[in-house]
Design a protein around this motif. Sequence first.
Motif, PDB file in Angstrom:
ATOM      1  N   GLU A 195       0.848  -1.193   0.050  1.00  0.00           N
ATOM      2  CA  GLU A 195      -0.264   0.083   0.382  1.00  0.00           C
ATOM      3  C   GLU A 195       0.922   1.001  -0.509  1.00  0.00           C
ATOM      4  OE1 GLU A 195      -2.753  -1.215   3.229  1.00  0.00           O
ATOM      5  OE2 GLU A 195      -4.151  -0.019   2.047  1.00  0.00           O
ATOM      6  N   THR A 196       1.894   1.834   0.573  1.00  0.00           N
ATOM      7  CA  THR A 196       2.352   2.478   1.384  1.00  0.00           C
ATOM      8  C   THR A 196       3.375   2.736  -0.030  1.00  0.00           C
ATOM      9  OG1 THR A 196       3.041   1.400   3.329  1.00  0.00           O
ATOM     10  CG2 THR A 196       4.310   3.751   2.567  1.00  0.00           C
ATOM     11  N   GLU A 197       5.014   1.559  -1.000  1.00  0.00           N
ATOM     12  CA  GLU A 197       5.115   1.528  -1.791  1.00  0.00           C
ATOM     13  C   GLU A 197       4.317   2.117  -3.154  1.00  0.00           C
ATOM     14  OE1 GLU A 197       8.016  -1.804  -0.827  1.00  0.00           O
ATOM     15  OE2 GLU A 197       7.038  -2.296  -1.960  1.00  0.00           O
ATOM     16  N   GLY A 198       2.535   1.863  -3.460  1.00  0.00           N
ATOM     17  CA  GLY A 198       2.102   1.599  -4.628  1.00  0.00           C
ATOM     18  C   GLY A 198       3.079   1.481  -5.966  1.00  0.00           C
ATOM     19  N   GLU A 199       2.678   2.327  -6.966  1.00  0.00           N
ATOM     20  CA  GLU A 199       3.894   2.418  -8.344  1.00  0.00           C
ATOM     21  C   GLU A 199       4.737   1.697  -8.247  1.00  0.00           C
ATOM     22  OE1 GLU A 199       3.070   4.806 -11.014  1.00  0.00           O
ATOM     23  OE2 GLU A 199       0.220   5.805 -10.778  1.00  0.00           O
ATOM     24  N   ASP A 200       5.564   2.411  -7.341  1.00  0.00           N
ATOM     25  CA  ASP A 200       6.967   2.216  -7.216  1.00  0.00           C
ATOM     26  C   ASP A 200       6.899   0.410  -6.596  1.00  0.00           C
ATOM     27  OD1 ASP A 200       7.338   4.750  -8.028  1.00  0.00           O
ATOM     28  OD2 ASP A 200       6.999   5.673  -6.076  1.00  0.00           O
ATOM     29  N   THR A 201       6.490  -0.284  -6.123  1.00  0.00           N
ATOM     30  CA  THR A 201       7.030  -1.158  -5.075  1.00  0.00           C
ATOM     31  C   THR A 201       8.038  -2.307  -6.639  1.00  0.00           C
ATOM     32  OG1 THR A 201       6.450  -3.667  -4.327  1.00  0.00           O
ATOM     33  CG2 THR A 201       4.777  -2.347  -6.324  1.00  0.00           C
ATOM     34  N   SER A 202       8.025  -2.706  -5.773  1.00  0.00           N
ATOM     35  CA  SER A 202       9.292  -4.089  -6.806  1.00  0.00           C
ATOM     36  C   SER A 202       9.266  -5.009  -7.061  1.00  0.00           C
ATOM     37  CB  SER A 202      10.542  -4.012  -6.383  1.00  0.00           C
ATOM     38  OG  SER A 202      11.254  -4.105  -4.903  1.00  0.00           O
ATOM     39  N   ALA A 203       7.200  -4.926  -6.009  1.00  0.00           N
ATOM     40  CA  ALA A 203       7.202  -6.848  -6.203  1.00  0.00           C
ATOM     41  C   ALA A 203       6.320  -7.385  -6.822  1.00  0.00           C
ATOM     42  CB  ALA A 203       5.981  -6.584  -4.945  1.00  0.00           C
ATOM     43  N   ASP A 204       6.452  -8.167  -7.318  1.00  0.00           N
ATOM     44  CA  ASP A 204       5.409  -8.601  -8.709  1.00  0.00           C
ATOM     45  C   ASP A 204       4.178  -9.936  -8.339  1.00  0.00           C
ATOM     46  OD1 ASP A 204       6.977  -7.236 -10.638  1.00  0.00           O
ATOM     47  OD2 ASP A 204       8.895  -8.812  -9.947  1.00  0.00           O
ATOM     48  N   LEU A 205       4.874 -10.625  -6.905  1.00  0.00           N
ATOM     49  CA  LEU A 205       4.132 -11.705  -6.450  1.00  0.00           C
ATOM     50  C   LEU A 205       3.565 -11.264  -4.995  1.00  0.00           C
ATOM     51  CD1 LEU A 205       2.929 -14.068  -8.753  1.00  0.00           C
ATOM     52  CD2 LEU A 205       4.446 -15.519  -7.594  1.00  0.00           C
ATOM     53  N   LEU A 206       2.748 -12.090  -4.827  1.00  0.00           N
ATOM     54  CA  LEU A 206       2.447 -11.367  -3.103  1.00  0.00           C
ATOM     55  C   LEU A 206       1.810 -13.245  -3.066  1.00  0.00           C
ATOM     56  CD1 LEU A 206       1.962  -9.776  -0.500  1.00  0.00           C
ATOM     57  CD2 LEU A 206      -0.415 -10.169  -0.910  1.00  0.00           C
ATOM     58  N   ILE A 207       2.402 -13.609  -2.108  1.00  0.00           N
ATOM     59  CA  ILE A 207       1.910 -15.135  -1.837  1.00  0.00           C
ATOM     60  C   ILE A 207       2.189 -14.767  -0.050  1.00  0.00           C
ATOM     61  CG2 ILE A 207       2.817 -17.645  -1.200  1.00  0.00           C
ATOM     62  CD1 ILE A 207       4.680 -17.139  -3.328  1.00  0.00           C
ATOM     63  N   ILE A 208       0.550 -15.318   0.426  1.00  0.00           N
ATOM     64  CA  ILE A 208       0.294 -15.299   1.760  1.00  0.00           C
ATOM     65  C   ILE A 208      -0.140 -16.919   2.431  1.00  0.00           C
ATOM     66  CG2 ILE A 208      -1.463 -14.041   3.646  1.00  0.00           C
ATOM     67  CD1 ILE A 208      -0.736 -11.477   1.901  1.00  0.00           C
ATOM     68  N   SER A 209      -0.299 -16.565   2.940  1.00  0.00           N
ATOM     69  CA  SER A 209      -0.720 -18.306   3.309  1.00  0.00           C
ATOM     70  C   SER A 209      -2.231 -18.291   4.313  1.00  0.00           C
ATOM     71  CB  SER A 209       0.152 -19.029   4.737  1.00  0.00           C
ATOM     72  OG  SER A 209       0.438 -18.294   6.046  1.00  0.00           O
ATOM     73  N   ASP A 210      -2.979 -17.246   3.660  1.00  0.00           N
ATOM     74  CA  ASP A 210      -4.599 -17.164   4.130  1.00  0.00           C
ATOM     75  C   ASP A 210      -4.796 -16.720   3.477  1.00  0.00           C
ATOM     76  OD1 ASP A 210      -6.120 -17.020   6.787  1.00  0.00           O
ATOM     77  OD2 ASP A 210      -5.808 -14.534   6.440  1.00  0.00           O
ATOM     78  N   ALA A 211      -5.889 -16.778   2.792  1.00  0.00           N
ATOM     79  CA  ALA A 211      -6.670 -16.326   1.250  1.00  0.00           C
ATOM     80  C   ALA A 211      -7.726 -15.726   2.382  1.00  0.00           C
ATOM     81  CB  ALA A 211      -7.770 -18.229   1.218  1.00  0.00           C
ATOM     82  N   GLY A 212      -7.669 -15.404   3.080  1.00  0.00           N
ATOM     83  CA  GLY A 212      -8.760 -13.899   4.111  1.00  0.00           C
ATOM     84  C   GLY A 212      -8.150 -12.617   3.194  1.00  0.00           C
ATOM     85  N   ARG A 213      -6.417 -12.668   4.004  1.00  0.00           N
ATOM     86  CA  ARG A 213      -5.510 -11.725   3.543  1.00  0.00           C
ATOM     87  C   ARG A 213      -5.598 -11.489   2.040  1.00  0.00           C
ATOM     88  NH1 ARG A 213      -5.970 -12.059   8.589  1.00  0.00           N
ATOM     89  NH2 ARG A 213      -4.708 -11.008   9.998  1.00  0.00           N
ATOM     90  N   LEU A 214      -5.420 -12.598   1.290  1.00  0.00           N
ATOM     91  CA  LEU A 214      -5.359 -12.469  -0.619  1.00  0.00           C
ATOM     92  C   LEU A 214      -6.344 -11.971  -0.578  1.00  0.00           C
ATOM     93  CD1 LEU A 214      -3.677 -13.169  -2.458  1.00  0.00           C
ATOM     94  CD2 LEU A 214      -3.052 -14.721  -0.544  1.00  0.00           C
TER      95      LEU A 214
END
Length: 344
Positions: free
Chosen positions: A72-91
């Motif tokens: 959220e903080t990084e917005g367009e500047d994020t270097s992240a391509d993929l988010l992996i989380i072990s909880d469907a709720g957080r996804l």
Amino acid sequence: MKKILLFLSVFTTMVILTGCTLGTSEGDNTVTVYSERHYDTDQLLFDQFEQETGIKVNVVKASADELINKLETEGEDTSADLLIISDAGRLHLAKEKDLLQSISSETLEDNIPSNYQDADNQWFGLTKRARVLVYHPDRVSVDELSTYESLLDSKWANRIVVRSGSNIYNQSLIASFIAINGEEETRTFINGLVNNFSRDPEGNDRDQAKAVMAGIADIAIMNTYYMGKMANSSDPYEVEVANKLKVFFPNQETTGTHINISAAGVTKHSENKENAIKLIEFLSSIEAQSTFANANYEYPVNPNVEPADLLKSWGDFIAQDINLTQLGVYSSQAAIIMDEEGWK
Ligand SMILES: [Fe+2]
């Protein structure tokens, strides 16, 4: 002197330009993963992917909430391509916050059943786990066990252990109860369960099993894969614990056992979208799904891959029949009522 300075400045510019060029070409062949998962298996799979495709995988690890805040903080500047989380709720929360994007991939449609995918293809399940009852067979007989709700009975006073209410696994468990039974019944459940705790919540899931082994409690609520990991641990005590204790799938004749998934979604501002899709496709392949199953003892989502033998030995089970996005819908309400009802 001027000539030397000129030379130095030209030289420096060249170095910077070369550096940039190198950086860009490397940037094209990378994928940056923000991952909540804390298992060696994942690094093994990323290394394998790197070897097979030449795409370098950068990993940033933190808790699910930290990673979502970071995106959220990084917005367009994020270097992240993929988010992996072990909880469907957080996804689901990440999707609601507009941090992910829809993708289309025939491979993913083939490998992952639709109930483990977001309806808009913003995230795809990778592995599945069940939150079960683990009991000591010398002190509990299997026919005394039935449902999560039956743990409120006074016969279980001082006999139950589970980790903290601030833990994501427990919040999703309670979110699923709100989805199925509504808030009032869920409050009664939490309150009654807390009354039967044998100690204030402490430690992780493995520590709950160890507490049962040590006689601090007779039943632990915990995730299936930790039993698999302990059974194959390098620590002989963990092996002993896993061999002694038994797994029970609650609510088989009522609402089903609580399950959750680990899932991956391409970030909205990914600059390496194609690489990110390739990585999810790889993680859903038979090869990678077998690694998740046999090295991390999770249930594969790819129906062409069998669970590990130990998991098969526990038998099949019926899971809660809810859309997993409900875990996200009710997760903050779950956290609030757990706190209010004393599950610290
Ligand atoms: Fe875990």
